[in-house]
Scaffold this active site. Sequence first.
Site, PDB file in Angstrom:
ATOM      1  N   TYR A  41      47.097  48.641 -16.245  1.00 24.16           N
ATOM      2  CA  TYR A  41      46.274  49.260 -17.260  1.00 24.16           C
ATOM      3  C   TYR A  41      45.580  47.917 -17.436  1.00 24.16           C
ATOM      4  O   TYR A  41      45.597  46.819 -17.281  1.00 24.16           O
ATOM      5  CB  TYR A  41      47.014  49.288 -18.744  1.00 24.16           C
ATOM      6  CG  TYR A  41      48.020  50.429 -18.712  1.00 24.16           C
ATOM      7  CD1 TYR A  41      47.855  51.615 -19.227  1.00 24.16           C
ATOM      8  CD2 TYR A  41      49.596  50.060 -18.253  1.00 24.16           C
ATOM      9  CE1 TYR A  41      48.849  52.791 -18.950  1.00 24.16           C
ATOM     10  CE2 TYR A  41      50.288  51.240 -18.283  1.00 24.16           C
ATOM     11  CZ  TYR A  41      49.918  52.374 -18.886  1.00 24.16           C
ATOM     12  OH  TYR A  41      50.839  53.319 -18.995  1.00 24.16           O
TER      13      TYR A  41
ATOM     14  N   ARG B  65      50.145  49.113 -26.793  1.00 27.83           N
ATOM     15  CA  ARG B  65      49.625  48.964 -27.941  1.00 27.83           C
ATOM     16  C   ARG B  65      50.645  47.909 -28.629  1.00 27.83           C
ATOM     17  O   ARG B  65      50.113  46.949 -29.304  1.00 27.83           O
ATOM     18  CB  ARG B  65      49.825  50.375 -28.674  1.00 27.83           C
ATOM     19  CG  ARG B  65      48.847  51.272 -28.546  1.00 27.83           C
ATOM     20  CD  ARG B  65      49.216  52.665 -29.253  1.00 27.83           C
ATOM     21  NE  ARG B  65      50.125  53.565 -28.861  1.00 27.83           N
ATOM     22  CZ  ARG B  65      50.780  54.300 -29.605  1.00 27.83           C
ATOM     23  NH1 ARG B  65      50.687  54.315 -30.823  1.00 27.83           N
ATOM     24  NH2 ARG B  65      51.742  55.090 -28.958  1.00 27.83           N
TER      25      ARG B  65
ATOM     26  N   ASP C 259      48.093  58.543 -24.212  1.00 27.73           N
ATOM     27  CA  ASP C 259      47.458  59.126 -25.191  1.00 27.73           C
ATOM     28  C   ASP C 259      46.277  59.686 -25.124  1.00 27.73           C
ATOM     29  O   ASP C 259      45.365  59.467 -24.171  1.00 27.73           O
ATOM     30  CB  ASP C 259      47.517  57.843 -26.376  1.00 27.73           C
ATOM     31  CG  ASP C 259      48.871  57.246 -26.785  1.00 27.73           C
ATOM     32  OD1 ASP C 259      49.872  57.973 -26.849  1.00 27.73           O
ATOM     33  OD2 ASP C 259      48.857  56.132 -27.101  1.00 27.73           O
TER      34      ASP C 259
ATOM     35  N   ASP D 287      46.463  51.108 -32.541  1.00 31.01           N
ATOM     36  CA  ASP D 287      45.431  51.407 -31.846  1.00 31.01           C
ATOM     37  C   ASP D 287      44.148  51.313 -32.919  1.00 31.01           C
ATOM     38  O   ASP D 287      44.361  51.634 -33.930  1.00 31.01           O
ATOM     39  CB  ASP D 287      45.534  52.410 -30.603  1.00 31.01           C
ATOM     40  CG  ASP D 287      45.741  53.561 -31.245  1.00 31.01           C
ATOM     41  OD1 ASP D 287      45.647  54.102 -32.658  1.00 31.01           O
ATOM     42  OD2 ASP D 287      46.093  54.502 -30.542  1.00 31.01           O
TER      43      ASP D 287
END
Length: 308
Positions: free
Chosen positions: A71, A181, A43, A85
């Site tokens: 992550y 997310r 993103d 988010d």
Amino acid sequence: MTNETLEGILPIWKPAGFTSHDVVAKARRILRIKRIGHTGTLDPQVTGVLPLCIGRATRLVEYIQELPKEYEATLKIGLATDTEDASGQIIEQADQVTLTEQQVRETLHSFVGEIEQVPPMYSAVKVDGKRLYELARQGVEVERKSRKVSIYQIEILQMNLDMHHPEIRFRVRCSKGTYIRTLCVDIGKALGYPAVMSELVRTSSGSIGREQCLTLEQLELLQQQGGLSDKLIPAEIALAHMPKVRLSERQTRKALLGQKLTLTPSEQTALTDAEGLNYAVYSESSRFIGIFLWNRDKQELQPVKVFS
């Protein structure tokens, strides 16, 4: 090495505010090479490891995309947004959040393993030929099928539970296609509160980590200085997860012509017996030849991608 012959994986540290396609376009301008592809969308607001495939290595994008990702995420508990988010509109808030460290630890670790996820509306998944984010921007919500993803590991890095909206920072190693997310939202649900992902960094893709990455500024400088080829990772390094086969000189000649390779019983001892498994194939001198598929019935390796 001229730009035309540059080949391999270029590990880029994606900056915030860029789409993955923006990074590819910028790299094309800097290197003056058209044949560049990325290995997994991030993103725009997310930073982190974005391996680019250059030259013939673009033929391996689909295999590199399959590799696990790691992550570091920050989960904010007590509010929810329409995008899952921090970029979205707030759609729900809790007046008060009360959690214990033990609750948080037990809940996060309960997500390790194979889980079901419903892709968020603000995602690039296609439904009836339209991307979900296009529908979401029109205010349309459609039913999405859940999909199975794997969470290999979750490690809590920090907990701030005394805040009005408590924050939990964690590291997660997961399979391709995992929406962090959505993982954050689902963890919140399991804790009994609305939740949102407030920050995300991709720290590794396959075996490629932060320490190997170049910023776009460093890429431009190296290109001007002529030292870029030293930073490229050989394409086959990204296939380290794939079982390997080493060929004789005679077989190598046939393989380079894209021919099928019939293996004798003794040659088959190097193979796992699984039908339909891809192998990274090398010559006796360790030169990467390509990817071949094992057909057990015919007892032959069949070419999938040949690097002649």
